[in-house]
Motif scaffolding. Structure first.
Motif, PDB file in Angstrom:
ATOM      1  N   LEU A 136       0.847  -1.191   0.000  1.00  0.00           N
ATOM      2  CA  LEU A 136       0.000   0.000   0.000  1.00  0.00           C
ATOM      3  C   LEU A 136       0.882   1.240   0.000  1.00  0.00           C
ATOM      4  O   LEU A 136       2.020   1.207   0.478  1.00  0.00           O
ATOM      5  N   ARG A 137       0.349   2.336  -0.533  1.00  0.00           N
ATOM      6  CA  ARG A 137       1.047   3.612  -0.444  1.00  0.00           C
ATOM      7  C   ARG A 137       0.015   4.725  -0.303  1.00  0.00           C
ATOM      8  O   ARG A 137      -1.153   4.562  -0.703  1.00  0.00           O
ATOM      9  N   MET A 138       0.431   5.865   0.236  1.00  0.00           N
ATOM     10  CA  MET A 138      -0.491   6.969   0.505  1.00  0.00           C
ATOM     11  C   MET A 138      -0.522   8.002  -0.615  1.00  0.00           C
ATOM     12  O   MET A 138      -1.436   8.834  -0.648  1.00  0.00           O
ATOM     13  N   PHE A 139       0.453   7.987  -1.510  1.00  0.00           N
ATOM     14  CA  PHE A 139       0.490   9.012  -2.551  1.00  0.00           C
ATOM     15  C   PHE A 139       1.166   8.444  -3.780  1.00  0.00           C
ATOM     16  O   PHE A 139       1.922   7.481  -3.708  1.00  0.00           O
ATOM     17  N   SER A 140       0.869   9.068  -4.907  1.00  0.00           N
ATOM     18  CA  SER A 140       1.450   8.640  -6.171  1.00  0.00           C
ATOM     19  C   SER A 140       2.616   9.546  -6.538  1.00  0.00           C
ATOM     20  O   SER A 140       2.523  10.779  -6.396  1.00  0.00           O
ATOM     21  N   PRO A 141       3.732   8.986  -7.013  1.00  0.00           N
ATOM     22  CA  PRO A 141       4.852   9.831  -7.431  1.00  0.00           C
ATOM     23  C   PRO A 141       4.546  10.669  -8.662  1.00  0.00           C
ATOM     24  O   PRO A 141       5.358  11.516  -9.038  1.00  0.00           O
ATOM     25  N   GLU A 142       3.397  10.418  -9.300  1.00  0.00           N
ATOM     26  CA  GLU A 142       3.032  11.194 -10.486  1.00  0.00           C
ATOM     27  C   GLU A 142       2.385  12.530 -10.133  1.00  0.00           C
ATOM     28  O   GLU A 142       2.165  13.353 -11.008  1.00  0.00           O
ATOM     29  N   LYS A 143       2.048  12.753  -8.867  1.00  0.00           N
ATOM     30  CA  LYS A 143       1.455  14.021  -8.466  1.00  0.00           C
ATOM     31  C   LYS A 143       2.432  15.160  -8.712  1.00  0.00           C
ATOM     32  O   LYS A 143       3.637  15.028  -8.491  1.00  0.00           O
ATOM     33  N   MET A 144       1.888  16.286  -9.150  1.00  0.00           N
ATOM     34  CA  MET A 144       2.739  17.430  -9.437  1.00  0.00           C
ATOM     35  C   MET A 144       3.440  17.930  -8.181  1.00  0.00           C
ATOM     36  O   MET A 144       4.635  18.269  -8.213  1.00  0.00           O
TER      37      MET A 144
END
Length: 901
Positions: free
Chosen positions: A269-277
Motif C-alpha cells: 500500500l502507499r499513501m500518494f502517487s509519485p506522479e502528483k505534481m
C-alpha cells in the motif's frame, strides 16, 4: 602554575565558543527570528535530517506563498531515542516562542515531548503509526490499516496465511483483523520475525519455509522491512511459490531492484502517487530532478514521514490563516505559569478543518483525534517496477484497477507455425545458455535441458504456437568458407537442413550471415578481458611513511629544525633562561643556559614524539614557541595516527594489468588467449587496429594459449596469475558472479549481439523477430537474463562496496597548522628580539655605559654559539669598567634575571 592557568583558560574559551557556535548553527539565531515578525514553527529530526529539513522548508515556502503567511522554521537535530537531549532542544525553542512543534521520528522521544507541549498548550504534530489517539498524528490509524489488509486478503480469497509482525505495537493490527474476520475467518499463523531482537530473522523465516502456508502478511517498521525482504530472499521464500502483502506504507521507497524478477507476488500500500505534481516539485527540491537513474519505475524516494510532515505544515498553515496566534516565550521549568492563552482554541480549531488542497497524501479531516479522508493505492511489484493495481477507501473498500491483459499471440491466419516442429541446436554444456538438468531421475527429450536458450525457445513457442525438439550441437559453432562454399559445426547443420534453429552464445557476424540468417539480437555484448581480481600488495619497507606525502615530510623536517633553532636563539636572548648552575651558592660567578643546540633539538624531539623532556622553558618567548610547537605536534601526530590506521586496515590490491594496452604489451609477463574458433578469434584476425593486430600476432605465434572452449579458458585463468582470457562480456559477467577471484578488466573492445541462427531466407524469420521484440518490450528477456545470471547458482560471492583508497595527507590538508606554527614562532622571535634590546638598554643605563657599546658586547656574546656560560664578573666587560662595577655578584645576577620584569 602559570602553564596550568593558561591551559584552563584556553579550554574554557574553546568550550564557550563551541557552545555558542552549536546554538547558532542549530537555531539560526533565535533573537533575530523573535524580533522579525515571523511566526516560527519548530522541527525536531532524529533521522534523515537533511531530507526532512528540505521537506519542511519547502512546505513552509508553499504555504506562505499560497496563503500569504509569514511562517519561518526553527530546526534542530536530536539523537534518536534520546528524550533528555530532545527535551533540551525543545525547551530552547519554547524560550524563543514558537507556534508549533513537528517531530521527531522516535516514538519514545515523541511521547515525552508531547506531554511537555500539552502542558504548554503548544500543538505537537508527529508522523508515525500509533494506536493511541494523542496529539496530532496524520498517519493512518492501525485500525484503518487493518481494514485495508482485510479487504486485500478477502479479495485474494486467502483461506489461510502467516501473519509476521515486528514487535508488540503491531499486534493491534492483528487484533482488528481477527475482529473483522470473526469466527469463520481464515486460519492465521502468527509469528514475530524479530524474535531475538538482534536483526537476525532467518530462524523464523526458516520456519516459514518449512510451513505449508505460502501466503504471508508482513507488518513492521521502515527500518526492518527492507532487511526482512533481503533475508527472506536469502532463505529462499521469495519466489513464484509465495505471495506477500506488505503492511508498510514506505514500500515504494525501498530498493526493490533485486526482487523485481523473483516471480513472487508482492503487494503493498502507499499513501500518494509519485506522479502528483506536488510530489514531483518536492523531489526536484530534494535534488532528484525526475532523473530515471535516481529512482526506478514506480518507486519514489519520499517516505511517508516526509509526506505527512509536508501535509502537516499545510494543515497548520490553514489553521493559522483562520486563527492567528502570537507566539510567546515559555519556560519549561515554569510550565503552569507560561501556558499559552490561545493554545487550546488553536488545537481544537485544527481538528475541525477539512483540507483538500496542497496535500500529498490526500484530504485531511479528523474523527476525534484520528486522521481520516485519505485513500490508499494498492501497488504490486512487477518486473517493470511498482505498478498500481487498485485503490482502497474506508467506505468503498478495495477496488481493483488492473489493466486488461493483452493478447501476446499473433493472429496467424494461415496457421503457418501451428503444429510445426523445429529442431533446435543447443551447445551442451554451456552454462548459462544450455546444460543438462541435475536430477536423480533419468531424463529424456527436451526435459533434460535447461538454461537461458531453453527458456527463450519456450517463450517463443508459447507466442508462436510451434513445437520444438532440442539437439546437442556441440561446442563448434562453425565457420564459413566463401571459396569452397563449405561450412562447419552448427552452421553446417543449419545450411544442410539438419536443424532449423540454433540458440546459444552465437555471435552475429558478417561472415556467418553470408551462410545463414539471424534473428534480431536477443542480447548485446562485447569482447572483454577475464583476469584474476587484484591481489593484496606486499607491504613495503617504509610503509610507515605512507600516511604523509613526501612534501609533508619535507616540511615537517624543516619545521623541526626551524623550531629547534628558535629555541636555541630565544634561549640565548632571554635573561630568564640563564640559570645558576650551583643553586647552593647564593652569589654565583657565572650563569648557564639550558638551551644548547643539543638540548633544543632534544626538547623539540620529545614534544614531537609526545614523550616530553626534563627541559622546561622559563621565558615568555620560549614558552610561546613551545606552546605552538605542542599544538602543532598534537595535530600532526593525531593526523598521522588516524591515517596510519587507515593504511594498515585498508587493503591496496594491485593488478598486473588494468587495460587492453597492458595486455598487448605483455605487461609483467602476462599472456593471453581466446577460444580457438569463433567470433572472438575472428575479431582479432580481421581487425586493423594496431593493438589488436599485435595481439593477433601474439596468439598466432603462441597457439598453446588458445582453448577449445570458454570454460577451459576460465579454468586456466583461475589457476594462473599470468594468464588472461578474451571472451564475451556476458560470459564474463556470468563467471564473475560464481568465481569470486575473477574480474572483468577494462571496457568492452567492440559491440555485437547474439542472435538465433536459421536457414538463409527462412520464411518464418519475421515472425520470430516480431516475437523477440515483444518479449523485449515486456521485459521478459531481461527477466530471463536476471534469472540465469543473478539467481540460479549465484549468490556465492558476497557483494560489497569497494573500500575507499587510503591516500596520503598532503599539504592541502595540513597547511593550516603549518601556518599557525610559522606565525607563532615568528611572533615569539620578534618578541624575544625586542625584549633583548630593551633589556640591554636598561642594563646600559643602569651601569651608565654607552648603549652602542653594550649592544656590541651583548651581540658578540650572543653569536658566540660555543659558549653556554655567562661570566658575571669579567674584567674585559664594559660593565666592569663602569662606576657601578663594584656591585655584588648577587645583585648582578638579580639584575640580569629581573631587569626585564
Amino acid at each position: 602554575m602559570l602553564k596550568a592557568n593558561v591551559l584552563i583558560y584556553f579550554l574554557i574559551l574553546i568550550l564557550k565558543v563551541s557552545i555558542l557556535n552549536a546554538q547558532y548553527d542549530n537555531y539560526g539565531g533565535y533573537d533575530s527570528l523573535q524580533n522579525s515578525g515571523n511566526i516560527p514553527i519548530g522541527l525536531l529530526t532524529d533521522q534523515n535530517t537533511e531530507q526532512m529539513n528540505i521537506v519542511f522548508d519547502h512546505a513552509i515556502e508553499v504555504a506562505n506563498l499560497e496563503l500569504g503567511l509569514a511562517m519561518s522554521s526553527l530546526k534542530a537535530e536530536v539523537n534518536y531515542g534520546d528524550a533528555y537531549h530532545s527535551y533540551g532542544k525543545l525547551c530552547r525553542m519554547l524560550e524563543t516562542g514558537i507556534a508549533g512543534v513537528f517531530g521527531p521520528s522516535s516514538r519514545h522521544t515523541a511521547v515525552h515531548l508531547m506531554s511537555i507541549c500539552d502542558a504548554m498548550d503548544i500543538p505537537h504534530i508527529y508522523s508515525y503509526m500509533s494506536e493511541y489517539a494523542e496529539g496530532f498524528n496524520l498517519h493512518p490509524h492501525p485500525v484503518d490499516i487493518s481494514k485495508a489488509l482485510y479487504s486485500l486478503i478477502t479479495a485474494f480469497e486467502w483461506s489461510r496465511f502467516i501473519f509476521l509482525y515486528e514487535s508488540a505495537e503491531y499486534l493491534s493490527i492483528l487484533n482488528e483483523l481477527n475482529s473483522l474476520f470473526g469466527m469463520n475467518g481464515p486460519i492465521v499463523t502468527v509469528l514475530r520475525y524479530d524474535m531475538q531482537l538482534n536483526g537476525n530473522y532467518k530462524p523464523v523465516l526458516r520456519r516459514v519455509r518449512k510451513s505449508i502456508d505460502n501466503r504471508i502478511v508482513v507488518v513492521g517498521s521502515t527500518e526492518t522491512v527492507p532487511e526482512f525482504l533481503n533475508q527472506a530472499q536469502q532463505v529462499g521464500i521469495i519466489n513464484e511459490d509465495y505471495s506477500y502483502i506488505i503492511g508498510n506504507l514506505d514500500f515504494h521507497a525501498f530498493d526493490l531492484e533485486e526482487y523485481k524478477y523473483s516471480e513472487a507476488n508482492i503487494t503493498s500500500l502507499r499513501m500518494f502517487s509519485p506522479e502528483k505534481m506536488a510530489v514531483k516539485e518536492l523531489m526536484q527540491k530534494m535534488g532528484y530532478n525526475n532523473d530515471p537513474d535516481d529512482f526506478r519505475n514506480g518507486s519514489c524516494p519520499i517516505t511517508v514521514e516526509m509526506a505527512l510532515t509536508y501535509d502537516a505544515v499545510q494543515l497548520f498553515a490553514e489553521t493559522l490563516k483562520n486563527l492567528p496566534v502570537k507566539p510567546v516565550s515559555q519556560n519549561c521549568s515554569q510550565r503552569t505559569e507560561s501556558v499559552r492563552d490561545d493554545g487550546s482554541s488553536f488545537k481544537n480549531y485544527m481538528r475541525t478543518l477539512r483540507l483538500k488542497e496542497r496535500l500529498l497524501t490526500g484530504p485531511i479531516y479528523f474523527e476525534g483525534n484520528v486522521r481520516k479522508g485519505y485513500h490508499l493505492d494498492v501497488i504490486e511489484l512487477q518486473p517493470s517496477g511498482i505498478i498500481k493495481v487498485g485503490t482502497w477507501e474506508e467506505e468503498r473498500g478495495y477496488r481493483p484497477e488492473r489493466l486488461a491483459p493483452t493478447n501476446s499471440q499473433f493472429d496467424n491466419i494461415d496457421n503457418s507455425l501451428a503444429n510445426k516442429t523445429f529442431i533446435v541446436l543447443l551447445s551442451v554444456s554451456n552454462k548459462p545458455y544450455a546444460s543438462l538438468v541435475e536430477s536423480y531421475k533419468q531424463l529424456e527429450g527436451n526435459s533434460q535441458y535447461e538454461g537461458y536458450g531453453v527458456d527463450l525457445i519456450k517463450e517463443l513457442a508459447d507466442k508462436l504456437g510451434f513445437n520444438f525438439t532440442f539437439k546437442n550441437g556441440g561446442n563448434d559453432y562453425g565457420s564459413y568458407n566463401k571459396t569452397s562454399n563449405e561450412s562447419t559445426g552448427m552452421l553446417r547443420e543449419i545450411m544442410h537442413g539438419y536443424a532449423d534453429l540454433a540458440v546459444t552464445d552465437l555471435t552475429i557476424t558478417s561472415e556467418r550471415e553470408e551462410a545463414i540468417d539471424f534473428s534480431i539480437p536477443f542480447m548485446n555484448l562485447g569482447i572483454a578481458i577475464l583476469y584474476l581480481k587484484p591481489q593484496k600488495a606486499t607491504p613495503e619497507l617504509f610503509t610507515f611513511m605512507d600516511p604523509f606525502s613526501e612534501e609533508v615530510w619535507w616540511f615537517l623536517g624543516l619545521s623541526f629544525l626551524a623550531v629547534s633553532l628558535s629555541f636555541f636563539i630565544l634561549g640565548r636572548l632571554s635573561p630568564s633562561e640563564w640559570d645558576n648552575p650551583y643553586p647552593c651558592i647564593e652569589e654565583p660567578e657565572e650563569l648557564e643556559n639550558q638551551f644548547t643546540i643539543g638540548n633544543s633539538i632534544w626538547f623539540t624531539t620529545g614534544a614531537l614524539l609526545q614523550q616530553g623532556s626534563e627541559i622546561g622553558p622559563k621565558a615568555l618567548s620560549t614558552r610561546t614557541v613551545a606552546s605552538f610547537w605542542w599544538f602543532f605536534t598534537l595535530i600532526v601526530v593525531s593526523s598521522y595516527t588516524a591515517n596510519l590506521a587507515a593504511f594498515l586496515t585498508i587493503e591496496k590490491p594491485q593488478s598486473l594489468i588494468n587495460s587492453v594496452d597492458d595486455l598487448a604489451e605483455n605487461k609483467d609477463g602476462v599472456v593471453y588467449g581466446a577460444k580457438r574458433t569463433g567470433s572472438t578469434r575472428n575479431f582479432f584476425l580481421t581487425s586493423e587496429d594496431e593493438r589488436y593486430v599485435k595481439m593477433n600476432k601474439f596468439m598466432t605465434e603462441h597457439p598453446e594459449h588458445l582453448t577449445e572452449t570458454n570454460q577451459e579458458g576460465v579454468d586456466r585463468v583461475k589457476t594462473s596469475t599470468h594468464y588472461a582470457f578474451l571472451m564475451e562480456s556476458t560470459s564474463i559477467e556470468y563467471n564473475t558472479k560464481r568465481e569470486c577471484n575473477l574480474k572483468k578488466i577494462g571496457d568492452a573492445l567492440d559491440e555485437k549481439g547474439y542472435g538465433i541462427a536459421m536457414r538463409k531466407n527462412w520464411p518464418h524469420r519475421d515472425k520470430f523477430n516480431n516475437a523477440l521484440l515483444e518479449l523485449q518490450e515486456q521485459g521478459v528477456l531481461e527477466k530471463m537474463k536476471n534469472k540465469w545470471w543473478n539467481e540460479v547458482g549465484s549468490g556465492i560471492c558476497a557483494t560489497k562496496e569497494d573500500a575507499p583508497d587510503a591516500t596520503p595527507l598532503a599539504m592541502d590538508n595540513l597547511e593550516g597548522v603549518f601556518f599557525v606554527l610559522l606565525v607563532g614562532s615568528c611572533c615569539a622571535l620578534l618578541y624575544g628580539v625586542i625584549s633583548w634590546v630593551l633589556f640591554i638598554i636598561k642594563k646600559a643605563r643602569h651601569f651608565k655605559v654607552p648603549v652602542k657599546d653594550a649592544l656590541k658586547e651583548e651581540f658578540h656574546f650572543l653569536i658566540d654559539f660555543n659558549n653556554y656560560v655567562r661570566v658575571l664578573k669579567n674584567s674585559e666587560s664594559i660593565y666592569s669598567r663602569s662606576r657601578q662595577s663594584s656591585m655584588s655578584v648577587g645583585s648582578i645576577r638579580q639584575e640580569l634575571q629581573t631587569a626585564f620584569h
